[in-house]
Scaffold this motif. Sequence first.
Motif, PDB file in Angstrom:
ATOM      1  N   UNK A 164       0.754  -1.182   0.029  1.00 56.92           N
ATOM      2  CA  UNK A 164      -0.132   0.068   0.252  1.00 56.92           C
ATOM      3  C   UNK A 164       0.839   1.367  -0.177  1.00 56.92           C
ATOM      4  N   UNK A 165       1.866   1.318  -0.689  1.00 54.34           N
ATOM      5  CA  UNK A 165       2.931   2.219  -0.757  1.00 54.34           C
ATOM      6  C   UNK A 165       3.380   2.360  -2.194  1.00 54.34           C
ATOM      7  N   UNK A 166       3.393   3.697  -2.698  1.00 55.53           N
ATOM      8  CA  UNK A 166       3.915   3.788  -4.047  1.00 55.53           C
ATOM      9  C   UNK A 166       5.336   3.637  -4.101  1.00 55.53           C
ATOM     10  N   UNK A 167       6.004   3.124  -5.163  1.00 58.16           N
ATOM     11  CA  UNK A 167       7.469   3.192  -5.125  1.00 58.16           C
ATOM     12  C   UNK A 167       7.816   4.548  -5.210  1.00 58.16           C
ATOM     13  N   UNK A 168       9.384   4.834  -4.939  1.00 58.47           N
ATOM     14  CA  UNK A 168       9.822   6.050  -4.747  1.00 58.47           C
ATOM     15  C   UNK A 168      10.283   6.259  -6.502  1.00 58.47           C
ATOM     16  N   UNK A 169      10.718   7.564  -6.710  1.00 61.43           N
ATOM     17  CA  UNK A 169      11.193   7.712  -7.951  1.00 61.43           C
ATOM     18  C   UNK A 169      12.494   6.784  -8.176  1.00 61.43           C
ATOM     19  N   UNK A 176      16.203   5.655   3.841  1.00 61.59           N
ATOM     20  CA  UNK A 176      15.234   6.444   4.572  1.00 61.59           C
ATOM     21  C   UNK A 176      14.944   7.343   3.332  1.00 61.59           C
ATOM     22  N   UNK A 177      15.695   7.871   2.650  1.00 60.93           N
ATOM     23  CA  UNK A 177      15.208   8.979   1.785  1.00 60.93           C
ATOM     24  C   UNK A 177      14.075   8.352   0.654  1.00 60.93           C
ATOM     25  N   UNK A 178      14.189   7.015   0.311  1.00 63.67           N
ATOM     26  CA  UNK A 178      13.265   6.453  -0.562  1.00 63.67           C
ATOM     27  C   UNK A 178      11.977   6.105   0.062  1.00 63.67           C
ATOM     28  N   UNK A 179      12.170   5.658   1.354  1.00 65.31           N
ATOM     29  CA  UNK A 179      10.998   5.358   2.269  1.00 65.31           C
ATOM     30  C   UNK A 179      10.259   6.788   2.412  1.00 65.31           C
ATOM     31  N   UNK A 180      10.859   7.945   2.760  1.00 63.60           N
ATOM     32  CA  UNK A 180      10.150   8.957   3.102  1.00 63.60           C
ATOM     33  C   UNK A 180       9.519   9.680   1.515  1.00 63.60           C
ATOM     34  N   UNK A 181      10.282   9.476   0.332  1.00 59.58           N
ATOM     35  CA  UNK A 181       9.766   9.878  -0.850  1.00 59.58           C
ATOM     36  C   UNK A 181       8.483   8.824  -1.113  1.00 59.58           C
ATOM     37  N   UNK A 182       8.473   7.380  -0.942  1.00 56.25           N
ATOM     38  CA  UNK A 182       7.381   6.465  -1.098  1.00 56.25           C
ATOM     39  C   UNK A 182       6.156   7.368  -0.150  1.00 56.25           C
ATOM     40  N   UNK A 183       6.410   7.511   0.793  1.00 59.46           N
ATOM     41  CA  UNK A 183       5.195   8.047   1.846  1.00 59.46           C
ATOM     42  C   UNK A 183       4.712   9.393   1.326  1.00 59.46           C
ATOM     43  N   UNK A 184       5.608  10.163   0.836  1.00 59.09           N
ATOM     44  CA  UNK A 184       5.273  11.463   0.278  1.00 59.09           C
ATOM     45  C   UNK A 184       4.517  11.243  -0.947  1.00 59.09           C
ATOM     46  N   UNK A 185       4.939  10.374  -1.805  1.00 60.77           N
ATOM     47  CA  UNK A 185       3.989  10.255  -3.243  1.00 60.77           C
ATOM     48  C   UNK A 185       2.807   9.560  -2.936  1.00 60.77           C
ATOM     49  N   UNK A 186       2.526   8.563  -1.978  1.00 59.35           N
ATOM     50  CA  UNK A 186       1.438   8.101  -1.607  1.00 59.35           C
ATOM     51  C   UNK A 186       0.536   9.274  -1.046  1.00 59.35           C
ATOM     52  N   UNK A 187       0.965   9.737  -0.154  1.00 57.29           N
ATOM     53  CA  UNK A 187       0.294  10.891   0.588  1.00 57.29           C
ATOM     54  C   UNK A 187      -0.308  11.854  -0.714  1.00 57.29           C
ATOM     55  N   UNK A 188       0.419  12.362  -1.605  1.00 60.25           N
ATOM     56  CA  UNK A 188      -0.108  13.184  -2.759  1.00 60.25           C
ATOM     57  C   UNK A 188      -1.088  12.449  -3.656  1.00 60.25           C
ATOM     58  N   UNK A 189      -0.480  11.127  -4.221  1.00 60.46           N
ATOM     59  CA  UNK A 189      -1.354  10.658  -5.375  1.00 60.46           C
ATOM     60  C   UNK A 189      -2.392   9.707  -4.687  1.00 60.46           C
ATOM     61  N   UNK A 190      -2.268   8.663  -3.902  1.00 62.32           N
ATOM     62  CA  UNK A 190      -3.208   7.855  -3.330  1.00 62.32           C
ATOM     63  C   UNK A 190      -3.307   7.817  -1.578  1.00 62.32           C
ATOM     64  N   UNK A 211      -5.725   7.292   0.054  1.00 60.44           N
ATOM     65  CA  UNK A 211      -6.639   6.071   0.493  1.00 60.44           C
ATOM     66  C   UNK A 211      -5.810   4.980   0.586  1.00 60.44           C
ATOM     67  N   UNK A 212      -4.650   4.767   0.063  1.00 58.12           N
ATOM     68  CA  UNK A 212      -3.935   3.627   0.174  1.00 58.12           C
ATOM     69  C   UNK A 212      -2.975   3.908   1.685  1.00 58.12           C
ATOM     70  N   UNK A 213      -2.524   5.162   1.891  1.00 58.41           N
ATOM     71  CA  UNK A 213      -2.155   5.364   3.168  1.00 58.41           C
ATOM     72  C   UNK A 213      -2.837   5.384   4.331  1.00 58.41           C
ATOM     73  N   UNK A 214      -4.190   5.534   3.919  1.00 57.78           N
ATOM     74  CA  UNK A 214      -5.107   5.403   5.098  1.00 57.78           C
ATOM     75  C   UNK A 214      -5.101   3.940   5.628  1.00 57.78           C
ATOM     76  N   UNK A 215      -5.303   2.955   4.589  1.00 56.51           N
ATOM     77  CA  UNK A 215      -5.121   1.667   4.771  1.00 56.51           C
ATOM     78  C   UNK A 215      -3.891   1.093   5.441  1.00 56.51           C
ATOM     79  N   UNK A 216      -2.381   1.527   4.906  1.00 52.25           N
ATOM     80  CA  UNK A 216      -1.399   1.218   5.496  1.00 52.25           C
ATOM     81  C   UNK A 216      -0.989   1.688   6.894  1.00 52.25           C
ATOM     82  N   UNK A 217      -1.251   2.859   6.961  1.00 49.98           N
ATOM     83  CA  UNK A 217      -0.775   3.670   8.241  1.00 49.98           C
ATOM     84  C   UNK A 217       0.714   3.622   8.237  1.00 49.98           C
TER      85      UNK A 217
END
Length: 249
Positions: free
Chosen positions: A170-175, A202-216, A218-224
Amino acid sequence: MMNTFNIFTLFPDMFKALDYGILAIATTKGIININTVNIREYSTDKHKKVDDYPYGGGFGMLMMCQPVFDAIQSYPKSHTIYMSPKGNVLTQTRAMELSKIKDINILCGHYEGIDQRIIDSLVDEEISCGDYILSGGEIPAMVLIDCVSRLIDGVLPQPQSYLDESHTDNLLECHQYTRPEIYNQINVPSILLSGHHKNIEEFRLAQSIYLTFIKRPDMLMKRKISKKELKIFAIYYPELKDDIIKFVE
Ligand code: SAH
């Protein structure tokens, strides 16, 4: 042991589209077996008819029972999926579960669909590839086979490489970037060139969370996200810390 997909279809040639890249290699290696069955060949009608008008009226034609029953029943009984816009929409989680099943039958509808008695008697599961209507089940079946196959052990060249892909957790991949370092005066983020694995992770994880927050969201809500992940996120996106707090478990 090989994973076999028996595909029941009126257009077997369409599945030549799967004969490329990773799936072609997996087939050659004998990890998967993509077997098409032409439903029309099972029609006992002298014109090889496979469809008829719907009882009660209505538009279009329906695939009739006889050829489909005879085609499916001439193969060993296994988990049978009907590709259908009325099914559950395919998810990465369901694909992962299906990758553990050795033999799968996939039925592709055409025209206005199929006689309900086929579904009631022979189908274990209906799967949709999205909330829209296509003209046949072949493309959805190819989507399913591609998605499931790459999760079967031995299919991807680097095992587990799907683990950090979008949708796995439930997390989008980083760039992602590849050579060269500078292209059209645009640099690859310097941290990726630092060789410092922990920081990169850590940078990749932060970016994944960022991208999921911006784009999806709903996915972040499920994942936490965990408190530890929040801390890491805040290092790279301090201005968004307050917005992300509602996703902390
Ligand atoms: N009249 C049907 C749609 C028939 S479309 C209805 O309204 O539900 C013809 C065939 O295409 C279906 O039998 C199914 O096998 C396939 N198909 C169409 N859209 C699909 C989708 N979103 N997912 C999976 N299969 C689909």
